[in-house]
Design an enzyme around this catalytic site. Sequence first.
Site, PDB file in Angstrom:
ATOM      1  N   ASP A 150     -10.320   2.720   1.703  1.00  0.00           N
ATOM      2  CA  ASP A 150     -10.428   2.112   3.045  1.00  0.00           C
ATOM      3  C   ASP A 150     -11.174   3.033   4.012  1.00  0.00           C
ATOM      4  OD1 ASP A 150      -9.158  -0.298   2.572  1.00  0.00           O
ATOM      5  OD2 ASP A 150      -7.166   0.482   3.053  1.00  0.00           O
ATOM      6  N   LYS A 200       0.805  -1.232   0.000  1.00  0.00           N
ATOM      7  CA  LYS A 200       0.000   0.000   0.000  1.00  0.00           C
ATOM      8  C   LYS A 200       0.840   1.286   0.000  1.00  0.00           C
ATOM      9  CE  LYS A 200      -4.252  -1.765   2.051  1.00  0.00           C
ATOM     10  NZ  LYS A 200      -5.294  -1.628   3.073  1.00  0.00           N
TER      11      LYS A 200
END
Length: 250
Positions: A103, A65
């Site tokens: 997210d 990420k």
Amino acid sequence: MTKITGILGHPVAHSKSPELHNGWYQKQNLDFDYQSFDVPSTKLAQFFSELPNNLRGLSITVPHKENVRQFLSTESEAVQTIGACNTIIRNLETGSLHGENTDWQGWLAAIKQQSSINLSTATILVIGAGGAAKAILYALKQADASSVSITNRTFAKAVQLAKQFQFKAQSLSEINNQFELIINCTSLGLKADDPSPVPQELITQQTTISDLIYTPTKLEQICQEQGATYINGYHMLLEQAKLQHKLFTS
Ligand code: ATR
């Protein structure tokens, strides 16, 4: 030509994402295929130098990420603040890559759906100070949360995040109040025999626990015993995937 999307991580074998996304493609009759790209960090640059022409987007998971950011042409403000990108959208004409983070939005959607908590006034404790915690703190900031404490095993990291997001750092030993919402952003619970990250005395009938883990955990068991509300991490996973689906197919 079929458009390709997929999950990029290492490992990815146990991801639920292919089933979710391919299910939506079938249901909506879309000519898309969601694949799994299991790529170790040492092969990441090679992977990005050989992207197929029909690749439309990627979901990014552990441990990439942060590392994928070097390959992006543009990124959202959320990616910059959180320091992590979980979604890449590729322009099919120019090949340029845009980084997004779904997210934080997925967590907000899940908490709104699964509870009636007013985030702007609730007393909130965030446990953990890694990448996942940052996405949640960003979400809390967007929701105008005003009473947020951050705690972490390595306390200096909690202090640093408190400074960045203008919340409060509190060590577990100095906590003597109750919280309406406690969010587990640690990795405790990933392994079946992990202890609960939340001290039992903080879990009452009035407490809502939001866990980012989606397998059965000790924390979930304690919440059941105490009559607390437990929100499983699967809701966040599902909501963030829905947002990715929109980005990939619009
Ligand atoms: P992620 O990107 O999923 O947030 P991470 O950045 O590795 O992963 O962060 C993991 C978090 O879980 C950290 O807050 C970590 O605490 P430290 O900063 O002290 O390492 C926390 N964590 C992991 N194992 C833990 C344990 N056994 N007890 C308490 N906290 C733990």
